[in-house]
Design a protein around this motif. Structure first.
Motif, PDB file in Angstrom:
ATOM      1  N   CYS A  85       0.828  -1.207   0.000  1.00 26.43           N
ATOM      2  CA  CYS A  85       0.000   0.000   0.000  1.00 26.43           C
ATOM      3  C   CYS A  85       0.864   1.259   0.000  1.00 26.43           C
ATOM      4  N   ILE A  86       1.876   1.267   0.836  1.00 22.82           N
ATOM      5  CA  ILE A  86       2.801   2.408   0.886  1.00 22.82           C
ATOM      6  C   ILE A  86       3.489   2.564  -0.464  1.00 22.82           C
TER       7      ILE A  86
ATOM      8  N   THR B   2       2.486   1.627  -3.427  1.00 19.44           N
ATOM      9  CA  THR B   2       1.546   2.116  -4.441  1.00 19.44           C
ATOM     10  C   THR B   2       1.372   3.620  -4.318  1.00 19.44           C
ATOM     11  N   ASN B   3       1.266   4.115  -3.097  1.00 15.50           N
ATOM     12  CA  ASN B   3       1.140   5.557  -2.887  1.00 15.50           C
ATOM     13  C   ASN B   3       2.415   6.293  -3.312  1.00 15.50           C
TER      14      ASN B   3
ATOM     15  N   ARG C 279       2.502   6.513  -7.046  1.00 16.40           N
ATOM     16  CA  ARG C 279       1.633   7.611  -7.471  1.00 16.40           C
ATOM     17  C   ARG C 279       2.353   8.943  -7.353  1.00 16.40           C
ATOM     18  N   ASP C 280       3.006   9.172  -6.212  1.00 19.09           N
ATOM     19  CA  ASP C 280       3.752  10.416  -6.012  1.00 19.09           C
ATOM     20  C   ASP C 280       4.877  10.552  -7.034  1.00 19.09           C
TER      21      ASP C 280
END
Length: 120
Positions: A103-104, A106-107, A110-111
């Motif tokens: 999850c981290i 993936t974020n 995105r960034d």
């Protein structure tokens, strides 16, 4: 993970129309964004392959891939069947840590995409 979300929604008897609306409105599949928008020079455009671009390698420890998580889940199930709560908790914690890093990651991907995209 659209397929997984739909399966979970069905299993938990959620409103599939609402889930579909959420996915169409708020979810973005980053894989085609990266694959079509960037020339990276890596053999794969999967999440784990891309992590070398934005994630500290020390963040991944324990379970590091999907295959390992499947094995850990099987071991967790066996430990539960054998009433070995200590072993089950060890596998459960490892699986949760692996999913949390995903999850981290993936974020962070995105960034990274946002920072790597020139403003129009």
């Amino acid at each position: 993970e659209r397929v997984r979300i739909k399966a979970m929604a069905g299993r938990h008897q959620m409103d599939l129309g609402m889930v579909e609306t959420l996915m169409e409105t708020y979810f973005v599949d980053l894989y085609p964004v990266v694959r079509k928008g960037f020339a990276i020079g890596l053999p794969s455009y999967g999440l784990k392959a891309l992590e070398s671009l934005y994630l500290d390698p020390e963040m991944r420890s324990g379970i590091t891939g999907g295959d390992e998580s499947v094995v850990a889940f099987r071991e967790y199930c066996l430990a539960m069947e054998n009433n070995d709560q200590n072993a089950a908790e060890k596998f459960r914690s490892a699986i949760l840590a692996y999913n949390k890093i995903d999850c981290i990651s993936t974020n962070l991907l995105r960034d990274w995409i946002i920072k790597s995209t020139p403003e129009c």
